[in-house]
Design an enzyme around this catalytic site. Structure first.
Site, short mmCIF file in Angstrom:
data_model
loop_
_atom_site.label_atom_id
_atom_site.label_comp_id
_atom_site.label_asym_id
_atom_site.label_seq_id
_atom_site.Cartn_x
_atom_site.Cartn_y
_atom_site.Cartn_z
N GLY A 68 28.87 60.60 39.83
CA GLY A 68 30.30 61.38 39.59
C GLY A 68 31.18 60.41 39.27
O GLY A 68 30.68 59.03 38.33
N GLY A 112 31.00 60.75 30.23
CA GLY A 112 29.70 60.41 29.38
C GLY A 112 28.92 59.17 29.54
O GLY A 112 28.80 57.71 29.24
N THR A 154 21.83 63.27 42.16
CA THR A 154 22.11 64.71 42.19
C THR A 154 22.01 65.81 41.35
O THR A 154 22.61 65.48 39.52
CB THR A 154 23.41 65.37 43.24
OG1 THR A 154 24.44 64.49 42.34
CG2 THR A 154 23.73 64.30 44.19
N LYS A 160 19.85 54.94 38.22
CA LYS A 160 20.12 55.74 39.85
C LYS A 160 20.04 55.29 40.75
O LYS A 160 19.70 56.10 41.15
CB LYS A 160 20.52 56.86 38.22
CG LYS A 160 22.13 57.87 38.66
CD LYS A 160 21.84 59.07 38.64
CE LYS A 160 23.62 59.32 38.17
NZ LYS A 160 24.26 60.45 37.47
N GLY A 173 25.83 55.16 38.53
CA GLY A 173 26.96 55.61 39.69
C GLY A 173 26.80 57.42 39.54
O GLY A 173 26.29 57.33 38.23
#
Length: 221
Positions: free
Chosen positions: A106, A13, A39, A35, A104
């Site tokens: 992940g 989230g 990816t 960010k 971040g």
């Protein structure tokens, strides 16, 4: 002051939480979203732009943008991109006093390269952290492990924010995590389903429920 938004894992989230902060306080406080490593194309940045309706000037360009949806260390290897973690660390350190939401990629212990984890980058940058955590079964172990990793590195952990679809364990999960960790509870945001959120629902329903006591707002004032 910049704030780093980390999570116990992937798809917990972080992006929704970042959207809520930016959507509610972006204009009034002059916040920006960043960010560093993305990816899976530019999906998170686009999600924030769609939900908040803010001009693209509120969204800083990714330092690295990788098309493969996977851990940064692996995605960068597949695409022949070298992530310079030292340069990225210096850049984050240089913006630590600016009003920026840094999201971040992940979970906190996801590798950026074969030599450095995301959490080490946070430590080097000296940017305080908010941990986004799940609310359902399994949350206690995941969250306490993440908190332990953060505290072992002496990172400034501002608090925990819980996001997710509640179940029968949710109330006790939140209580147990806060009691055992001693970390500040910043709030929670419960969802009814995993349905894609529309801008209208986000603007009307979500922003009215978010940060009603303005605990998070005070971090940027």
């Amino acid at each position: 002051m910049a704030v780093f938004i980390g999570a116990t894992g992937t798809d917990i989230g972080k992006t929704l939480f970042s959207s809520l902060i930016l959507g509610k306080y972006g204009k009034s406080l002059g916040l920006k979203y960043f960010k560093p490593v993305q990816t899976g194309n530019d999906s998170d940045r686009v999600t924030l732009m769609n939900l908040t309706g803010l001009h693209e000037s509120y969204f800083l360009k990714n330092y690295y943008s990788l098309s493969f949806a996977g851990s940064p260390h692996y995605a960068s290897e597949l695409e022949g991109v070298e992530i310079d973690s030292d340069e990225l660390s210096r850049h984050l350190y240089s913006i630590r006093d600016e009003k920026i939401i840094v999201e971040g990629a992940g979970g906190l212990l996801v590798p950026l390269t074969r030599k450095i984890l995301t959490l080490e980058l946070v430590r080097q940058s000296e940017i305080p952290l908010i941990l986004v955590a799940p609310v359902s079964l399994g949350a206690i172990n995941q969250t306490l492990l993440a908190i332990e990793a953060v505290q072992n590195r002496k990172i400034d952990l501002k608090g925990i924010y819980f996001i997710g679809i509640p179940d029968k364990t949710t109330e006790d999960n939140i209580r147990t995590i806060t009691e055992w960790s001693g970390v500040t509870l910043l709030g929670n945001f419960f969802l009814n389903s995993k349905e894609k959120m529309s801008r209208e629902r986000f603007q009307i329903e979500c922003l009215s429920r978010f940060d009603q006591c303005e605990v998070i707002k005070k971090m940027f004032v």
